[in-house]
Scaffold this active site. Structure first.
Site, PDB file in Angstrom:
ATOM      1  N   LYS A  81       2.639   9.533  18.032  1.00 41.05           N
ATOM      2  CA  LYS A  81       1.779   8.553  17.354  1.00 41.05           C
ATOM      3  C   LYS A  81       0.880   7.909  18.392  1.00 41.05           C
ATOM      4  CE  LYS A  81       1.259   6.806  13.140  1.00 41.05           C
ATOM      5  NZ  LYS A  81       1.512   7.484  11.847  1.00 41.05           N
TER       6      LYS A  81
HETATM    7  P1  NAD Z   1      -5.479   2.497   4.425  1.00 41.14           P
HETATM    8  O1  NAD Z   1      -6.067   1.758   5.565  1.00 41.14           O
HETATM    9  O2  NAD Z   1      -6.302   3.491   3.690  1.00 41.14           O
HETATM   10  O3  NAD Z   1      -4.973   1.439   3.307  1.00 41.14           O
HETATM   11  C1  NAD Z   1      -4.197   0.342   3.648  1.00 41.14           C
HETATM   12  C2  NAD Z   1      -4.068  -0.568   2.435  1.00 41.14           C
HETATM   13  O4  NAD Z   1      -3.257  -1.691   2.809  1.00 41.14           O
HETATM   14  C3  NAD Z   1      -5.390  -1.131   1.936  1.00 41.14           C
HETATM   15  O5  NAD Z   1      -5.426  -1.098   0.517  1.00 41.14           O
HETATM   16  C4  NAD Z   1      -5.342  -2.584   2.417  1.00 41.14           C
HETATM   17  O6  NAD Z   1      -6.059  -3.474   1.576  1.00 41.14           O
HETATM   18  C5  NAD Z   1      -3.852  -2.874   2.313  1.00 41.14           C
HETATM   19  N1  NAD Z   1      -3.484  -4.048   3.098  1.00 41.14           N
HETATM   20  C6  NAD Z   1      -3.776  -4.300   4.394  1.00 41.14           C
HETATM   21  N2  NAD Z   1      -3.330  -5.530   4.736  1.00 41.14           N
HETATM   22  C7  NAD Z   1      -2.741  -6.041   3.620  1.00 41.14           C
HETATM   23  C8  NAD Z   1      -2.103  -7.271   3.322  1.00 41.14           C
HETATM   24  N3  NAD Z   1      -1.972  -8.222   4.252  1.00 41.14           N
HETATM   25  N4  NAD Z   1      -1.627  -7.455   2.068  1.00 41.14           N
HETATM   26  C9  NAD Z   1      -1.736  -6.501   1.123  1.00 41.14           C
HETATM   27  N5  NAD Z   1      -2.334  -5.319   1.351  1.00 41.14           N
HETATM   28  C10 NAD Z   1      -2.825  -5.093   2.581  1.00 41.14           C
HETATM   29  O7  NAD Z   1      -4.136   3.120   4.973  1.00 41.14           O
HETATM   30  P2  NAD Z   1      -3.328   4.352   4.387  1.00 41.14           P
HETATM   31  O8  NAD Z   1      -3.781   5.577   5.054  1.00 41.14           O
HETATM   32  O9  NAD Z   1      -3.309   4.278   2.904  1.00 41.14           O
HETATM   33  O10 NAD Z   1      -1.878   4.047   4.979  1.00 41.14           O
HETATM   34  C11 NAD Z   1      -1.026   3.091   4.388  1.00 41.14           C
HETATM   35  C12 NAD Z   1       0.365   3.243   4.991  1.00 41.14           C
HETATM   36  O11 NAD Z   1       0.830   4.562   4.771  1.00 41.14           O
HETATM   37  C13 NAD Z   1       0.458   3.027   6.503  1.00 41.14           C
HETATM   38  O12 NAD Z   1       1.732   2.481   6.789  1.00 41.14           O
HETATM   39  C14 NAD Z   1       0.396   4.430   7.070  1.00 41.14           C
HETATM   40  O13 NAD Z   1       1.001   4.532   8.344  1.00 41.14           O
HETATM   41  C15 NAD Z   1       1.198   5.152   6.019  1.00 41.14           C
HETATM   42  N6  NAD Z   1       0.947   6.579   5.967  1.00 41.14           N
HETATM   43  C16 NAD Z   1      -0.299   7.068   5.788  1.00 41.14           C
HETATM   44  C17 NAD Z   1      -0.508   8.441   5.711  1.00 41.14           C
HETATM   45  C18 NAD Z   1      -1.854   9.017   5.432  1.00 41.14           C
HETATM   46  O14 NAD Z   1      -1.936  10.246   5.293  1.00 41.14           O
HETATM   47  N7  NAD Z   1      -2.906   8.237   5.309  1.00 41.14           N
HETATM   48  C19 NAD Z   1       0.574   9.305   5.861  1.00 41.14           C
HETATM   49  C20 NAD Z   1       1.845   8.782   6.039  1.00 41.14           C
HETATM   50  C21 NAD Z   1       2.009   7.409   6.096  1.00 41.14           C
END
Ligand code: NAD
Length: 439
Positions: free
Chosen positions: A126
């Site tokens: 990571k």
């Molecule tokens: P992203 O940046 O697209 O979305 C993040 C979301 O979290 C947004 O809707 C944002 O408004 C919300 N958010 C941020 N701060 C907040 C708060 N204080 N209160 C409420 N909501 C809040 O990110 P993503 O790619 O959707 O990833 C989200 C999670 O999933 C992360 O933990 C990431 O590590 C994990 N993840 C992502 C992937 C991927 O393929 N994108 C894969 C595995 C895990």
């Protein structure tokens, strides 16, 4: 000390042996303790426990970037390479102002577990840069990305360590990253584009990568919920976060018959007991950058969001958002961890005490890295899979991983989290058994 004796060491001895601090709120320690609990359940060898309790490499870099106003700013970046017993390190890199070493270590650790659970030939890694990407111009974002890539270039590679997008990074950033890597004299061949996944489709990306994590969450729920007594048709769902993962997951679950009745993000919380149309909400989110201002739902407080009675709650925002207070508010049967480590240790304990069935992140959100693997395979073989082939293969991987976890739970009589970790650890342990420990 013999191997037999070392496996009999009591729990806690590994953290003492390695001199870990005893901070109960430390995310890395939380992850290590989860691993140790599962290791205990399967009597994993002491040597495998200590190998996994720390990453192989912790790379920290500082690099200057020319800002639009003419001054240079120094940025801090990380790349953690946790374990590569099963294959090259694999895992995203994020741009966020709160990136810390222990968080990145924890996320790299979870990647090792995730890849082992879904049986893809990768280890865990990571990365991250401490920066708020929303404060950068497109030019600054590109220069940060190119300098970060060049700072870690000698430690990564298509068969060594393969980054991907995460919070605050996207396909465009992966394209700049790959281009920078391929411009270096050592990597001037097209195969070098395998150095990252999550690239744009026109530059080696895979069909279905963007929706992969949300699709994987839906695939796991479809496989597991009937056994928990929740039919997909009409099940009530709340979503925390509506970005890549939950924006896709929400739309896919809605199309499968679920009713999304509450959604929250960094701009606020919404509820509509008749169902929030996630397709319309997604369009609104794309236009405005958040769910705030969406007209076809009521604005509610954070507390009312968590207290909304649902069958399944899907946290898909950032890590450690659900503390004891939020866990006490929850009114759900199942929590599917779309985000990594969405609960802090106190929140996790409360969910367990309250009998909430938690589908752990290393299973629920493994769809993203699985399709990243498909992208890497397509690049390596110079072939292109159809969207249908990607969906089919993803579903197969997710269903088998869910079944493996359920089988381990039945065998060990433990939580799904311990079962998922134990399943991953058994695989890694068996690989160390045949490989041995050098020299
Ligand atoms: P992203 O940046 O697209 O979305 C993040 C979301 O979290 C947004 O809707 C944002 O408004 C919300 N958010 C941020 N701060 C907040 C708060 N204080 N209160 C409420 N909501 C809040 O990110 P993503 O790619 O959707 O990833 C989200 C999670 O999933 C992360 O933990 C990431 O590590 C994990 N993840 C992502 C992937 C991927 O393929 N994108 C894969 C595995 C895990």
């Amino acid at each position: 000390m013999s191997a037999t004796m070392t496996t009999e060491l009591p729990r806690g001895s590994v953290t003492d042996e390695l001199g870990f601090p005893s901070d109960p709120d430390n995310l890395y320690l939380q992850t290590v303790n989860t691993m140790l609990e599962a290791a205990e359940a399967i009597n994993l060898k002491h040597r495998t426990r200590i190998i996994l309790a720390q990453p192989k490499n912790e790379i920290m870099v500082h690099f200057p970037v020319l800002m639009d106003d003419g001054h240079h700013k120094l940025f801090k970046g990380y790349r953690i390479q946790h374990n590569n017993a099963l294959g090259p390190y694999k895992g995203g890199f994020r741009y966020h102002e709160d990136v810390h070493l222990d968080d990145v270590k924890s996320l790299a650790f979870l990647m090792t577990m995730k890849c082992a659970l879904v049986r893809i030939p990768f280890g865990g890694g990571k990365g991250g840069v401490k920066v708020n990407p929303r404060e950068l111009s497109p030019g600054e974002l590109q220069r940060v990305t190119r300098r970060y890539c060049s700072a870690i270039m000698d430690q990564i590679g298509p068969d060594v360590d393969i980054p991907a997008p995460d919070v605050g990074t996207n396909a465009q950033i992966m394209a700049w990253f790959a281009d920078t890597y391929m411009m270096s004299s050592k990597h001037q061949h097209h195969d070098a584009l395998r150095v990252v996944t999550g690239k744009p489709v026109e530059f080696g990306g895979s069909a279905g990568r963007e929706k992969a994590t949300g699709q994987g969450v839906a695939d796991v729920l479809a496989e597991m919920l009937p056994g928990i007594g929740i039919p997909l048709e009409g099940m009530k769902v709340s979503l925390l976060g509506f970005g890549n993962v939950n924006g896709w997951g929400g739309r896919i679950l809605q199309d499968m018959g679920a009713k999304i009745i509450a959604v929250g993000d960094h701009t606020g919380f919404l509820r509509n007991d008749n169902g929030i149309d996630c397709h319309k909400l997604f369009d609104h989110n794309m236009k405005t950058g958040g769910i705030k201002g969406y007209a076809e739902a009521d604005v509610i407080s954070e507390e009312d969001f968590y207290r909304t009675k649902v069958d399944v709650f899907i946290p898909g925002a950032l890590e450690q958002m659900i503390k004891a207070k939020q866990a006490d508010w929850l009114d759900c049967k199942v929590m599917a961890e779309a985000a990594n480590a969405p609960c802090d240790p106190s929140g996790d304990r409360r969910c367990q005490e309250r009998g909430i069935e938690v589908i752990p992140a290393i299973l629920a959100n493994a769809g993203g890295v699985t399709v990243s693997y498909f992208e890497w395979v397509q690049n390596k073989n110079a072939v292109t899979w159809s969207a249908e082939q990607v969906d089919r293969e993803l579903n197969r991987h997710m269903v088998v991983a869910a079944q493996r976890t359920l089988n381990t739970r039945a065998r060990l009589n433990c939580s799904l989290r311990t079962a998922a970790f134990a399943t991953a650890l058994e695989h890694i342990g068996s690989v160390y058994k045949v490989r041995g420990i050098f020299p």
